[in-house]
Write a protein that holds these residues in place. Sequence first.
Motif, PDB file in Angstrom:
ATOM      1  N   GLY A 201       0.941  -1.179   0.048  1.00  0.00           N
ATOM      2  CA  GLY A 201      -0.032  -0.031   0.056  1.00  0.00           C
ATOM      3  C   GLY A 201       0.807   1.243   0.041  1.00  0.00           C
ATOM      4  N   GLU A 202       0.398   2.406   0.385  1.00  0.00           N
ATOM      5  CA  GLU A 202       0.827   3.798   0.506  1.00  0.00           C
ATOM      6  C   GLU A 202       0.540   4.318   1.240  1.00  0.00           C
ATOM      7  N   ALA A 203       1.404   5.299   2.179  1.00  0.00           N
ATOM      8  CA  ALA A 203       0.974   6.190   3.192  1.00  0.00           C
ATOM      9  C   ALA A 203       1.700   7.304   2.909  1.00  0.00           C
ATOM     10  N   GLU A 204       1.135   8.686   3.308  1.00  0.00           N
ATOM     11  CA  GLU A 204       1.874   9.924   3.088  1.00  0.00           C
ATOM     12  C   GLU A 204       1.938  10.689   4.275  1.00  0.00           C
ATOM     13  N   LEU A 205       3.045  11.497   4.337  1.00  0.00           N
ATOM     14  CA  LEU A 205       3.426  12.435   5.585  1.00  0.00           C
ATOM     15  C   LEU A 205       3.831  13.793   5.183  1.00  0.00           C
ATOM     16  N   PRO A 206       2.903  14.786   5.384  1.00  0.00           N
ATOM     17  CA  PRO A 206       3.463  16.317   4.869  1.00  0.00           C
ATOM     18  C   PRO A 206       4.693  16.727   5.689  1.00  0.00           C
ATOM     19  N   VAL A 207       5.339  17.465   4.921  1.00  0.00           N
ATOM     20  CA  VAL A 207       6.563  18.214   5.592  1.00  0.00           C
ATOM     21  C   VAL A 207       6.483  19.734   5.369  1.00  0.00           C
ATOM     22  N   GLN A 208       6.686  20.613   6.134  1.00  0.00           N
ATOM     23  CA  GLN A 208       6.459  21.963   6.382  1.00  0.00           C
ATOM     24  C   GLN A 208       7.820  22.598   6.374  1.00  0.00           C
ATOM     25  N   VAL A 209       8.413  23.467   5.710  1.00  0.00           N
ATOM     26  CA  VAL A 209       9.531  24.238   5.615  1.00  0.00           C
ATOM     27  C   VAL A 209       9.486  25.681   5.496  1.00  0.00           C
ATOM     28  N   LEU A 210      10.225  26.267   6.400  1.00  0.00           N
ATOM     29  CA  LEU A 210      10.118  27.785   6.696  1.00  0.00           C
ATOM     30  C   LEU A 210      11.217  28.541   6.369  1.00  0.00           C
ATOM     31  N   ASN A 211      11.549  29.687   5.462  1.00  0.00           N
ATOM     32  CA  ASN A 211      12.832  30.133   5.395  1.00  0.00           C
ATOM     33  C   ASN A 211      12.759  31.434   6.022  1.00  0.00           C
ATOM     34  N   SER A 212      13.435  31.674   7.182  1.00  0.00           N
ATOM     35  CA  SER A 212      13.395  32.736   8.053  1.00  0.00           C
ATOM     36  C   SER A 212      14.603  33.559   7.858  1.00  0.00           C
ATOM     37  N   GLY A 213      15.319  33.409   6.841  1.00  0.00           N
ATOM     38  CA  GLY A 213      16.627  34.222   6.367  1.00  0.00           C
ATOM     39  C   GLY A 213      16.037  35.487   5.486  1.00  0.00           C
ATOM     40  N   THR A 214      17.022  36.226   5.135  1.00  0.00           N
ATOM     41  CA  THR A 214      16.874  37.646   4.325  1.00  0.00           C
ATOM     42  C   THR A 214      17.088  37.356   3.016  1.00  0.00           C
ATOM     43  N   THR A 215      17.352  35.844   2.576  1.00  0.00           N
ATOM     44  CA  THR A 215      17.646  35.815   1.095  1.00  0.00           C
ATOM     45  C   THR A 215      16.998  34.586   0.602  1.00  0.00           C
ATOM     46  N   VAL A 216      16.870  34.467  -0.574  1.00  0.00           N
ATOM     47  CA  VAL A 216      16.233  33.243  -1.161  1.00  0.00           C
ATOM     48  C   VAL A 216      16.863  31.865  -0.986  1.00  0.00           C
ATOM     49  N   GLU A 217      16.372  31.086  -0.423  1.00  0.00           N
ATOM     50  CA  GLU A 217      16.961  29.830  -0.173  1.00  0.00           C
ATOM     51  C   GLU A 217      16.335  28.622  -0.793  1.00  0.00           C
ATOM     52  N   GLU A 218      17.308  27.726  -1.130  1.00  0.00           N
ATOM     53  CA  GLU A 218      16.729  26.236  -1.818  1.00  0.00           C
ATOM     54  C   GLU A 218      17.274  25.181  -0.748  1.00  0.00           C
ATOM     55  N   CYS A 219      16.318  24.378  -0.729  1.00  0.00           N
ATOM     56  CA  CYS A 219      16.713  22.953   0.142  1.00  0.00           C
ATOM     57  C   CYS A 219      16.195  21.909  -0.829  1.00  0.00           C
ATOM     58  N   ARG A 220      16.878  20.806  -0.490  1.00  0.00           N
ATOM     59  CA  ARG A 220      16.893  19.615  -0.851  1.00  0.00           C
ATOM     60  C   ARG A 220      16.209  18.529   0.181  1.00  0.00           C
ATOM     61  N   PHE A 221      15.808  17.345  -0.113  1.00  0.00           N
ATOM     62  CA  PHE A 221      15.259  16.316   0.775  1.00  0.00           C
ATOM     63  C   PHE A 221      16.053  15.018   0.483  1.00  0.00           C
ATOM     64  N   GLU A 222      16.639  14.150   1.855  1.00  0.00           N
ATOM     65  CA  GLU A 222      17.000  13.050   1.731  1.00  0.00           C
ATOM     66  C   GLU A 222      16.492  12.094   2.748  1.00  0.00           C
ATOM     67  N   VAL A 223      16.187  10.909   2.335  1.00  0.00           N
ATOM     68  CA  VAL A 223      15.308  10.340   3.239  1.00  0.00           C
ATOM     69  C   VAL A 223      16.671   9.000   3.863  1.00  0.00           C
ATOM     70  N   VAL A 224      16.824   8.788   5.012  1.00  0.00           N
ATOM     71  CA  VAL A 224      17.681   7.954   5.576  1.00  0.00           C
ATOM     72  C   VAL A 224      17.083   6.992   6.315  1.00  0.00           C
ATOM     73  N   GLY A 225      17.692   5.892   6.819  1.00  0.00           N
ATOM     74  CA  GLY A 225      17.020   4.818   7.614  1.00  0.00           C
ATOM     75  C   GLY A 225      16.602   3.472   7.079  1.00  0.00           C
ATOM     76  N   PRO A 226      15.877   2.721   7.703  1.00  0.00           N
ATOM     77  CA  PRO A 226      15.609   1.513   7.075  1.00  0.00           C
ATOM     78  C   PRO A 226      14.423   1.560   5.938  1.00  0.00           C
ATOM     79  N   CYS A 227      13.616   2.632   6.016  1.00  0.00           N
ATOM     80  CA  CYS A 227      12.695   3.086   5.168  1.00  0.00           C
ATOM     81  C   CYS A 227      13.120   3.853   3.950  1.00  0.00           C
ATOM     82  N   ALA A 228      14.374   4.111   3.898  1.00  0.00           N
ATOM     83  CA  ALA A 228      14.790   4.873   2.460  1.00  0.00           C
ATOM     84  C   ALA A 228      14.738   4.164   1.173  1.00  0.00           C
ATOM     85  N   ASP A 229      14.714   2.655   1.415  1.00  0.00           N
ATOM     86  CA  ASP A 229      14.574   2.013  -0.093  1.00  0.00           C
ATOM     87  C   ASP A 229      13.182   2.223  -0.641  1.00  0.00           C
ATOM     88  N   TRP A 230      12.225   2.287   0.089  1.00  0.00           N
ATOM     89  CA  TRP A 230      10.633   2.315  -0.461  1.00  0.00           C
ATOM     90  C   TRP A 230      10.101   3.739   0.004  1.00  0.00           C
TER      91      TRP A 230
END
Length: 453
Positions: A18-47
Amino acid sequence: MSVSASLDESSVVVEPGGEAELPVQVLNSGTTVEECRFEVVGPCADWTTVEPETLSLYPGATGAATVKLRPPRSPRTAPGEMPLGLRVVPTSEHSETTVLERGVTVRPFTEVTSELVPRGSNSAWRGRHKVAVDNRGNTPLPVALSARGATERAKMAFEPAELTVPPGEAKFATLRVRPTQRLWRGTPITHPFQAVVTPRTGEGQDPYEPLVLDGSYEQQAILPRWLPRALAAAVLVAALLVGLWYSLLRPTVRSAAREAITPQAVESAVKQGDKEDGGAQDGQQGGRQGASGGGGQDGGQDGGLTGPGGGKSRAPSDGSNAEPGEPGGPAAPTSARVQVRDAVGGGAAERTAYTVPDGKSFQLTDIVVQNPQGDAGTLVISSDDGQLLNLALENFRDSDYHFVTPIQVAAKGKVTISVSCREVGRPVKAPAPSQCSESLFLGGKISATKANG
């Protein structure tokens, strides 16, 4: 730190496949435009994946991403709670990486397949089957095995009756089907049955429907169908042989015995008995006279004619004085041995012959051929009438032949042995000879031929 992130705090339970979804919220509190990327780690990383994989945020802006959990429906997907790690890495400042952690619960699942091998069996005594249980779930699976028949004419039993199959493995159980009554002869009886495989699921799991496998056992007769026919045929053949004996052979034997009892034969036997009795009496009388000294010359003569049994020695009963081997006399046993030697590559075959003496005839009944060296080549034995034997030397060391009907060889006739040597043999633990050497032994009877006129 100019970038912060958070995961939804609600519990996450996911079914393998099956499939499950988990939302993620990201806030840029700085003074410049910021780009970020996501990396999954741990036993769940394969799927586990994150959509989108990167976010670009203006100062003070908030962005959202979705973590999607898709565990495969496989025995390798272990059930239970496992940690999920998510890295939020700003592209401008790698040192300000944010790591989010939480637990994800993977549910156990049950999936089982089963097979009956073979589906049908046949025997006069019992049927034997194998039931294979394959656990394709992600938890150990206890299984109960049972069987039911369409009738009560057969009994079924599993060995063992329960199995515990680890995830991703298969185990086997033996099913034996025994008939309640023996079938000695007649048409085979078919016993249909069903093997039932019932998985036992744990708490929190949905019950699994039992697997029903259809099979059959054909009970065959202990006595084969052809046995009565074979016995009837044997009795018929025995009756024919007995009838043949009484109709052909037994009358012949009786007639031969009756024909042998003729008046001449009876008279000859009586005369022969009288002669033997008279000879015995004369011999005894002559012996007594010689012992008493009153016999004189007559007593000595009578004693000299007596044989070992006390009677007088007599000429042959047929009236002939011929010795064995002489004309008109019985054939005398005789034997002869000839030898021939031949070198390899000599061209023409070497010959040696035994010649029957003049005035004699030879009745050949036995031939013994010897190849003591183990030579290779061809050996031919022939008489004046043609070839008798054609042998390959490599096929024998000693070979003998016997003839029920003698081979007649006339006076001055020859029995010839001819050898063509192809390879000289070598005796065991002996020097190698220079040429082939074979011997021929002849056995039979020799008799004198009667002169014409």
